[in-house]
Design a protein around this motif. Structure first.
Motif, PDB file in Angstrom:
ATOM      1  N   UNK A 319      25.610  -1.712   7.823  1.00 41.13           N
ATOM      2  CA  UNK A 319      25.450  -0.774   6.707  1.00 41.13           C
ATOM      3  C   UNK A 319      24.553   0.400   7.083  1.00 41.13           C
ATOM      4  N   UNK A 320      23.389   0.102   7.642  1.00 43.61           N
ATOM      5  CA  UNK A 320      22.466   1.175   7.995  1.00 43.61           C
ATOM      6  C   UNK A 320      22.970   1.975   9.193  1.00 43.61           C
ATOM      7  N   UNK A 321      23.720   1.316  10.074  1.00 50.74           N
ATOM      8  CA  UNK A 321      24.317   2.050  11.184  1.00 50.74           C
ATOM      9  C   UNK A 321      25.311   3.082  10.709  1.00 50.74           C
ATOM     10  N   UNK A 322      26.092   2.726   9.692  1.00 48.60           N
ATOM     11  CA  UNK A 322      27.037   3.695   9.128  1.00 48.60           C
ATOM     12  C   UNK A 322      26.293   4.842   8.454  1.00 48.60           C
ATOM     13  N   UNK A 323      25.215   4.515   7.752  1.00 48.57           N
ATOM     14  CA  UNK A 323      24.416   5.556   7.100  1.00 48.57           C
ATOM     15  C   UNK A 323      23.819   6.506   8.138  1.00 48.57           C
ATOM     16  N   UNK A 324      23.301   5.927   9.219  1.00 52.74           N
ATOM     17  CA  UNK A 324      22.705   6.738  10.275  1.00 52.74           C
ATOM     18  C   UNK A 324      23.765   7.618  10.933  1.00 52.74           C
ATOM     19  N   UNK A 325      24.917   7.052  11.237  1.00 52.84           N
ATOM     20  CA  UNK A 325      25.986   7.821  11.873  1.00 52.84           C
ATOM     21  C   UNK A 325      26.432   8.981  10.984  1.00 52.84           C
ATOM     22  N   UNK A 326      26.570   8.730   9.696  1.00 54.24           N
ATOM     23  CA  UNK A 326      26.999   9.788   8.781  1.00 54.24           C
ATOM     24  C   UNK A 326      25.998  10.938   8.756  1.00 54.24           C
ATOM     25  N   UNK A 327      24.722  10.599   8.722  1.00 58.61           N
ATOM     26  CA  UNK A 327      23.705  11.650   8.651  1.00 58.61           C
ATOM     27  C   UNK A 327      23.586  12.401   9.977  1.00 58.61           C
ATOM     28  N   UNK A 328      23.692  11.685  11.084  1.00 54.25           N
ATOM     29  CA  UNK A 328      23.650  12.374  12.367  1.00 54.25           C
ATOM     30  C   UNK A 328      24.887  13.251  12.571  1.00 54.25           C
ATOM     31  N   UNK A 329      26.007  12.800  12.042  1.00 53.12           N
ATOM     32  CA  UNK A 329      27.230  13.603  12.142  1.00 53.12           C
ATOM     33  C   UNK A 329      27.099  14.907  11.360  1.00 53.12           C
ATOM     34  N   UNK A 330      26.362  14.879  10.261  1.00 57.25           N
ATOM     35  CA  UNK A 330      26.101  16.113   9.510  1.00 57.25           C
ATOM     36  C   UNK A 330      25.279  17.084  10.355  1.00 57.25           C
ATOM     37  N   UNK A 331      24.299  16.539  11.080  1.00 61.98           N
ATOM     38  CA  UNK A 331      23.516  17.399  11.976  1.00 61.98           C
ATOM     39  C   UNK A 331      24.397  17.954  13.092  1.00 61.98           C
ATOM     40  N   UNK A 332      25.336  17.149  13.555  1.00 62.11           N
ATOM     41  CA  UNK A 332      26.242  17.596  14.613  1.00 62.11           C
ATOM     42  C   UNK A 332      27.048  18.826  14.174  1.00 62.11           C
ATOM     43  N   UNK A 333      27.416  18.855  12.908  1.00 64.63           N
ATOM     44  CA  UNK A 333      28.174  20.001  12.393  1.00 64.63           C
ATOM     45  C   UNK A 333      27.343  21.284  12.400  1.00 64.63           C
ATOM     46  N   UNK A 334      26.032  21.124  12.361  1.00 62.56           N
ATOM     47  CA  UNK A 334      25.144  22.288  12.275  1.00 62.56           C
ATOM     48  C   UNK A 334      24.613  22.734  13.628  1.00 62.56           C
ATOM     49  N   UNK A 395      15.994  -4.605  10.815  1.00 65.19           N
ATOM     50  CA  UNK A 395      15.390  -4.645   9.480  1.00 65.19           C
ATOM     51  C   UNK A 395      15.258  -3.264   8.845  1.00 65.19           C
ATOM     52  N   UNK A 396      15.676  -2.213   9.521  1.00 61.39           N
ATOM     53  CA  UNK A 396      15.449  -0.854   9.050  1.00 61.39           C
ATOM     54  C   UNK A 396      16.052  -0.652   7.658  1.00 61.39           C
ATOM     55  N   UNK A 397      15.357   0.119   6.845  1.00 64.95           N
ATOM     56  CA  UNK A 397      15.787   0.352   5.466  1.00 64.95           C
ATOM     57  C   UNK A 397      16.488   1.702   5.331  1.00 64.95           C
ATOM     58  N   UNK A 398      17.133   1.903   4.188  1.00 59.72           N
ATOM     59  CA  UNK A 398      17.768   3.187   3.905  1.00 59.72           C
ATOM     60  C   UNK A 398      16.748   4.317   3.953  1.00 59.72           C
TER      61      UNK A 398
END
Length: 417
Positions: A319-334, A395-398
């Protein structure tokens, strides 16, 4: 550090005093989000209370019960628990101290069991620093240079590095399997090949996942020719990729599984596992070691498994890996310097390159340094050090994911804005 070997280099300037969960605190009290996890070791975070309590209790009982001299309860219980986690008929476990030792134990078993000499490895794999393990490693020259001659009997086959080749995943996979078949005809006949050893998700080379077609292709060839399939799960296993074992993503059945790093939340411990039938084909005295299956490390490993289950950390990694990937992908667009992001779960690599895919290790280093200044610790990998890797504890959180990406965004703005 004046009396440490000058060959030992730190990735950061932090002098740590203590750790708690996803955080490290230096001697001046400054805190850092630790997205290195000791290179994937502190799977339950720093000093998880249940792991600490288990270790403290065991220290008061016995610290070193040498396991080829006497048995001890934490080792026996851990071997049972690990056997329950293993795929298929794998039901026998041997312990060592480090990943390299476990790799060499698996190599020795493969040669004993098959009576064959050769080992096929895959381009970009990292399997350790000791002689045999370094001979199997092709992620970079740093563990091999000046160390030759390496161990004989190692043949390197391509891994489907689509990004590196500039091909689609399908093209890279077809090429890699075709070249493996060519190797059987030109370098290592199947009758001479004891095993294939592979990281299902490569670590040091740049967080390249394999794929189902490739892994099943290896498994089919191993089964056809009586070759052992060894999955090196040292970095990618134990829940890190969002499944307990990284090979679970590809629906294959290895003959041997190697694990270490996240096994004991920071205590030195590694293991190999195979069926009792296969283990029985090894030579007497070929497994063991003075510190293997240390009682305190085994107690910590039992607590680690309990925490993983009770806190649903494998699901959290997904779950957190998907969240991290989505946010990093947003940075990739920029930011055009982020050429691609790959990996699985909480094991992601960010390729830093210019517009022509030329690796920019200098920029990756600047980003890591700027992130550290903002209180975020990251590591780099890749042949040129051009990949920024994201490796938080399971254990990382959102909120910690959001916090880390925000800090990195600030670093990006300063360095590449």
């Amino acid at each position: 550090m004046s009396h440490l070997s000058p060959l030992l280099k730190q990735a950061s300037k932090v002098l740590v005093e203590r750790g708690e969960g996803s955080w490290l605190f230096d001697v001046n009290g400054k805190r850092y989000l630790d997205f290195t996890s000791g290179i994937g070791v502190t799977s339950t975070g720093h000093c998880h209370p249940q792991v600490v309590a288990a270790a403290r209790e065991q220290v008061g009982k016995i610290v070193h019960a040498q396991y080829t001299t006497v048995a001890h309860q934490p080792m026996l219980e851990l071997s049972d628990k690990l056997a329950e986690r293993m795929p298929g008929p794998i039901d026998s476990v041997a312990f060592a101290n480090s990943g390299s030792e476990a790799v060499e134990t698996a190599l020795r078993l493969a040669r004993h069991a098959t009576g064959r000499a050769n080992i096929i490895v895959f381009d970009g794999g990292f399997h350790g620093r000791t002689m045999a393990a370094a001979s199997l490693t092709t992620s970079g020259t740093k563990v091999r240079t000046g160390f030759h001659p390496m161990m004989a009997g190692v043949v390197v086959s391509p891994f489907p590095h689509g990004y590196r080749y500039g091909w689609s995943e399908e093209e890279a996979t077809e090429f890699a399997l075709r070249e493996l078949d060519h190797i059987f005809k030109t370098q290592s006949a199947p009758s001479d090949t004891a095993a294939m050893i592979i990281e299902p998700v490569q670590g040091e080379f740049g967080y390249y996942p394999a794929n189902k077609t490739f892994m099943q292709g290896l498994a089919e060839r191993c089964k056809q020719h009586g070759i052992l399939l060894i999955c090196d799960e040292i970095q990618a296993g134990y829940g890190r990729t969002g499944k307990f074992w990284s090979h679970d993503h590809f629906a294959v059945q290895p003959d041997v599984v190697i694990t270490a790093k996240g096994l004991a939340s920071g205590f030195p411990l590694s293991a190999i596992a195979a069926s009792a039938e296969l283990m029985g084909k090894g030579m007497p005295g070929s497994q063991g070691g003075t510190y293997g299956a240390n009682a305190v490390a085994c107690a910590a490993a039992l607590a680690t498994l309990k925490v993983i289950d009770e806190q649903h950390l494998v699901a959290n990694a997904a779950q957190q890996g998907e969240r991290l990937l989505n946010q990093l992908s947003e940075l990739q667009q920029r930011y055009s310097c982020i050429d691609t992001i790959r990996g699985k779960g909480l094991m992601l690599g960010m390729e830093i390159a210019d517009d022509y895919r030329t690796p920019r290790a200098d920029l990756a280093a600047q980003l890591s340094e700027a992130a550290e200044a903002h209180g975020l610790l990251l590591l780099r990998c890749g042949t040129d050090g051009q990949i920024v890797r994201w490796l938080p504890p399971l254990t990382v959180s959102e909120s910690e994911i959001d916090d880390a990406v925000s800090r990195f965004a600030n670093a990006l703005q300063e360095v590449a804005g």
